[in-house]
Structure formats: C-alpha cells, structure tokens
Design an enzyme around this catalytic site. Structure first.
Site: not given
Length: 716
Positions: A653, A688, A568
C-alpha cells in the site's frame, strides 16, 4: 491528486449490481474470541517520542520494518488466525461470492465513444478477471482492433494494475502505465506500436501521469520522488535514444504535479497543486520544444483550472471568498492580466461548481445543490441556458467524458441506490436525452422492491446532516433490523449514493444500508468540506455518530445490530468513532485505515505526508499536534470494550502503509477488555485497493460481508 481514498475498496471496484430474492436468515449463536485459539500477540518494543512536552509511547513502532522477518511473521500469523476464525464461514463466503458474481453480466462492454476517427470502448469476457480495451475505425460496425488485453498482460501475476493509456494524434501509438505491485502511485510507462502490436523497448519507471504532444513522438510525463510525490515533468522524444529532458520541477513539498492535453488538442498543461492552491503552466501542443509559462502566477488559497476553447479560455476559479467556484472567460492573448477576464458563471453560496466540459458551441457544468447533482448547459453563441435535472430524492448523476470538441452531444450517467447505472446521450441543441445503455442485472432487478429515503440527522452543533438509505419495502422499522452505515468524510470527496450490487447480499437479507454525507466531504458544498478538516476535523466523527444515533432513534436498527464501514481516510473515521462510542456499534470493517495519524504526519519520508498538512494540519505545530492527538485512532485506544472488528491492509500500500492497520490491531489486542472478535487481514501481494482482478476483489468483498453477517448473528 493521490489521496488516502479507497472508494469502498473492492465493493465499488467490482462494478455491477443486483438483488437476489432470499429472505431474512435465521439467527445463530455468535462465536466469541474465546471460542478460538489465542490470537497472535505482537512483541512489545517500546519507543518513546517527546513532542511539545508530551510523552508518547509506541510499543509497535517496529512493525514499519517491512523487510524484517519478524514483521512478516506477525502479519502471516494474523492472516492464519483470521483464516482459523473465519473457516466456519467458508460455505457462506462461497454462497455470497456466487450471489455477487451472479449479479454481474460477465460478458459486457461499454458504449463506444468517438475520438479522432475511432470508436473506443472496453469489454469484459466471461470468467476473465480484467478488461479488454478496443477500438473500431470510422464506424461501430467496423472490425474490432484490440489495443490491450489486460488479462494477457496480468497472466501469472499476483497483482496487476492497468492505470490507463493515451493515443498519439496519428492513432498509431499508445502510451500506457501499469504495475505489478498493486500500488496506486508508482507505474511503469511503456509504448505500444498499434500497427505491429509490439511494445517499443523504452520503459520509464516511477511515472504518475503522461500526455502526447501533437508531433506523435514527444511525450510529457510526471515522475515521483522517494515519497511518491509527483514533482517533476520530463519531455522525451521516443523516436530517438536521447535522454529525457527536465522541463518543470516543483520544490514545494506540499504540491503535486500533473500533466494533460487540452480537449482541443491545442495545449499541454502542467498543473502544480496543493490541497488549497494551484498554478498552471502551458505550451502549444504543436510546439513541444517550447518553454512552459504560467497562466497566472500562484496565489495562496487560489485554485484554478483552465479549459481551452478555440476562441477563448474558460477558468474555473476558487478562492476564500468564492469557495463553491465560479467561471471566467479569458482571452487567448493577454490572459495573464486578470482585468481582461469576464464572469460567465458567478459564485453561488448554495451551489458548488464541480467541473466543466467544453464544446465548440456549448459549455457544460456539473453542479451540486443541496447534496445532489445537476448538469447545466450554456449556449456560447446565444447564451441560452438549460438544465438536466433529476426527479428522485436520492441519486448520483455525472457528466461522462466526451472527447470530441465538435460534438453536439454530451454523455452523462445516472444511478441511485436502487437503480443500476444508465448512460445517456444528451443532444445539446434540442435538450433531448436518449438512453444508450442500462446496466444489466442477470436474473432481473426490480427497483420498486426497495425503498430509498433521504434522512436528516442533527449534529452536535445543530447542523442537519443528510443520509441516503435503502432497504426492502417489506422491512418494518421496529429496531430489530441489522444495518450497515458507510461514509468517507475527507478531502472534500462526496459520499454519493449509487447502485452497488454487492450490497444486495446484505439488503436482501434484511439489512438497512445507509450512506452518511458528513462534513469533511463536500456533499453540501465546499463549506461542508471546510467544516470537516484541520481544526474542525472532529465534526466528521460527531456527524457520523449523530447519523448512527438517528438510525437507532428512528428504529431502522439497534446498536447491537449496527455495522459500520470505512476505508482509507474513511478508516480513520470508523477508527475514531469506535474509540469515542464503542457502545454504538456491533461490528466495524476498517479497510486499509489511516489510523496512526500523529506518527504518519510527523514522518516526511512517507508518501502524502507534507502534501496533506492542509488537510489534517502540521503536527510540527503545537496547536495542530494537540488537536490531532485528541482523535488519532491509534493514540486513543484505551482499556474498554470494543465491537467486533475486521481490519484490512495491503503490504504494498502506497497510500496507507500496511503498518497502520497492523499496529492498530496489535494495540487493540493488548488493550481491549471484551470477548468480541478482532481480525487483521493483510493482502501480502497488493496495495491500497486490495485484489486487482474483479473476481478476486469479489472474494474479498464476500469475506467482509460474511464477517458482518455472522457478527450480527446471521448464517446463510
């Protein structure tokens, strides 16, 4: 707050940990890109952007068109190519999965916690992917009542996230949130009658948070807009068919709204907060039809959190002069007047106050000093202060939730790189700690087989940056060892050192594992965060490079054996440093990486964009645009040799759009001049966090570990 955060992706989400006893594996010939069929080539569809006199060309902007069959075809082609390259590692992946699964006690349960007359806990069962949430009335020996069996709820679904539940005051109803997309920011809120076991007909979409009033029928909940920003709070009476009523709206696009009930169950709090500023509104929980009013009005760069005690309020307060936070006492009436507040815990420039917990006779505070946690206890009747301190040089300790306001005990957890997680109960009057549960590693685990160190690297500007390092005691520091360096370095999120069993599939094969506590996190205090954001963001990257150089200089490893990992915003980190110093690394694992910084932060229709101007800067302002352009990984790819790279994404995501890792891969394929392996693996069913089941997540972890091992020349 929703952030571009991945928590080491599935590695950490997988839970527990162990060591196997395998020795360093023999090296094998490392395959190169030319050993395989040609990789997919994304079509170039040139789009030109002109910003502040700068022309920016994006050949792969079209990959953001999620419904475009050409986009899906490209992602599937990359997945097929990834499978082709990794086919020879399937036996290794299976072995790694078996190792990792073997370190988990499959049938296990948490320590029961008393809350309003029931002992609540969750458990797992052998072979099952998800948790089962349970309670027992009055005593831990009472019959078990299953509240939610997530395995049944997730059955037949490719992805399923159970985001949590909240019980009504009469203990008869449960509100819960879940989704089937794997997204972290868009849930359906439903209600379960715990007496019948059936769900009510009511279901509310786009919910991000919720809390019960005390009347057992009123629920407050937050709803996200099209950009998934929680911006409204609604009140609904679930006992009738009337529509929900809007009670709060936050028009400022940099703010996100939350709702919660105080530990005393006396107040409902609405918090609206940006990255640097917050404001709290409240009503009595017994008066759900009341009008919310502010605790104190919003002031830029002032963050505060309110904790209710039956005799007063405690306010955790932070501003530009008190970055590490302080604590005030405020009266129950007249708290709006700051002159009525009294300092309880003054600001300390060397100690960050992370959070508080409130009890009838005690206040507890989790602090961070010199990068390590401690827990302080203050007696509210006599003012006596005690500290729970820990002797090891590297560890992580956290206060756990203790729901009962009248409790005389505090739960806390303790772990380190070579010590499985332990849960303790601390007697607040006596200061005695009792071990309640230690994470069990099937087959056993001996912490003394490993060395844990704290190592300090010197950054470009002379700042000392800590690393937590673990390796087998038999390892020799001769520069020949493979290593994995991990960090995150954003949002003030600290990169703490704790036990993760999956890493022992590397450590027991002779790897050094290191966590860099770089600026951008708040590991060393809030100034550490301030020095790694906005126009100082590049400190995050140069700190990480200095840590890598320190591992090489001290002969833990060598550049041709060094792997790095980040997810991320940590994917931004590894994406930036691989552009800056590709010679320093052998392998990069970029998990759902935030790499297209300029394009994303210019698109206000995307989740998180406007809320994160205070983290990265607003590229609509020339100063920030020019600075962000100097490090944005996608914009800084150039014709040079790159390490081996595995890049992952999730089609659903909500934090980092799938197109960012896809575009990053496509441009790297077009620009890089080496023969190293570059793979893109997109989870086409989740978001995610990748796979949502614990064993499916382990398989993703085994895949990543297999990639790392084979890239440094190790087989089974």
């Amino acid at each position: 707050m929703i952030k571009r955060i991945t928590f080491l992706k599935s590695w950490i989400a997988v839970l527990a940990l162990t060591a196997c006893t395998s020795t360093t594996e023999p090296t094998i010939k490392t395959t190169m890109q030319s050993d395989f069929p040609p990789p997919p080539v994304a079509e170039i569809k040139l789009v030109t952007f002109n910003e502040f006199g700068n022309e920016r060309i994006d050949n792969y902007f079209w990959l953001k068109e999620k419904e475009n069959p050409e986009v899906l075809a490209y992602l599937n082609a990359e997945n097929d190519y990834c499978d082709t390259v990794m086919k020879s590692t399937l036996p290794l992946q299976e072995k790694l999965f078996a190792e990792m699964k073997g370190r988990i006690k499959e049938t296990d349960e948490t320590v029961p916690q008393l809350d309003n007359g029931y002992y609540y806990y969750s458990r797992t069962e052998e072979g099952k992917q998800y948790r089962i949430f349970c309670r027992k009335k009055g005593d831990v020996s009472a019959p078990e009542e299953i509240i939610f069996d997530v395995n049944q709820m997730a059955e037949g679904k490719p992805a399923f996230i159970f985001a949590g539940y909240d019980i009504s005051s009469n203990s008869k109803l449960a509100a819960y949130a879940s989704n089937e997309t794997g997204s972290f920011a868009d849930f359906s809120l439903k209600f379960k009658d715990l007496e019948s076991g059936n769900d009510l007909a009511l279901s509310i979409d786009k919910v991000q948070g919720f809390a019960w009033a005390n009347d057992n029928k009123t629920v407050f909940y937050t709803v996200g807009n099209d950009a998934l920003r929680a911006w409204r709070v609604y009140r609904i009476d679930i006992s009738d068919n009337k529509p929900a009523e809007l009670v709060f709206e936050e028009p400022n696009e940099q703010f996100i709204v939350y709702v919660e009930k105080s530990k005393t169950n006396d107040f409902i709090f609405i918090t609206t907060a940006s990255i640097s500023t917050s404001e709290i509104h409240l009503i009595p929980a017994n008066e759900p039809e009341g009008k919310f009013k502010p605790f104190i009005s919003r002031v830029k760069d002032v963050e505060y959190h309110v904790y209710h005690h039956r005799d007063k309020f405690f306010v955790q307060y932070k501003d530009r002069d008190n970055l590490n936070s302080m604590v005030y006492e405020a009266p129950l009436k007249g708290y709006e007047d700051r002159n009525t507040w009294k300092v309880l815990i003054p600001h300390d420039k060397d100690t960050k106050l992370e959070r508080l917990d409130i009890f009838q006779d005690y206040l507890t505070a989790q602090m961070r000093r010199n990068g390590l946690n401690e827990i302080n206890i203050i007696g509210l009747k006599d003012g006596e202060q005690k500290t729970i301190s820990f002797p090891e040089p590297v560890y992580t300790a956290n206060m756990n939730e203790t729901p009962e306001y009248n409790s005389a005990t505090l739960r806390y957890s303790y772990t380190s790189l070579n010590r499985p997680n332990s849960v303790f109960e601390y007697e607040l009057p006596t200061g005695k700690s009792t071990l309640l549960k230690q994470q069990e590693i099937p087959g056993g685990f001996n912490p003394d087989d490993y060395t844990v160190e704290r190592v300090w690297a010197t950054a470009e500007d002379g700042i000392k940056v800590p690393m937590s390092v673990v390796y087998k005691k038999s390892l020799k520091k001769d520069g020949s060892n493979p290593a994995l360096l991990y960090s995150y370095g954003s949002y003030g999120s600290s990169s703490d050192a704790y036990f993760i069993s999956s890493f022992y599939s590397l450590i027991d094969r002779g790897f050094v594992y290191a966590i860099a506590q770089i600026r951008g996190g708040s590991d060393m205090g809030e100034h550490w965060y301030e020095d790694g954001k906005l126009l100082k963001k590049k400190n995050t990257f140069t700190d990480f490079i200095s840590c890598a150089e320190k591992l090489i200089e001290d002969k833990y490893t060598a550049a041709n054996k060094l792997a790095i990992m980040g997810g991320s915003a940590g994917g931004l980190l590894v994406g930036a440093v691989v552009n800056m110093r590709p010679d320093l690394f052998n392998t990069v694992v970029a998990q759902v990486p935030f790499v297209d910084v300029i394009t994303t932060m210019l698109d206000t229709s995307l989740p998180l964009t406007t809320q994160e101007y205070e983290e990265w800067g607003n590229p609509n302002e020339e100063e920030y645009y020019n600075y962000m352009l100097t490090y944005s990984p996608y914009d800084n790819i150039k014709a040079q040799n790159y390490p081996n790279m595995l890049i992952t994404g999730g089609l659903n995501d909500s934090q980092v759009g799938y197109q960012e890792p896809a575009k990053f891969t496509a441009k790297l394929r077009a620009m890089k001049t080496d023969n190293n392996i570059l793979l893109l693996k997109t989870n086409m069913e989740s978001g995610h966090g990748g796979a949502t089941g614990r064993f499916d997540a382990l398989k993703e972890t085994a895949f990543e570990v297999a990639f790392i091992l084979t890239r440094v020349g190790m087989n089974e």
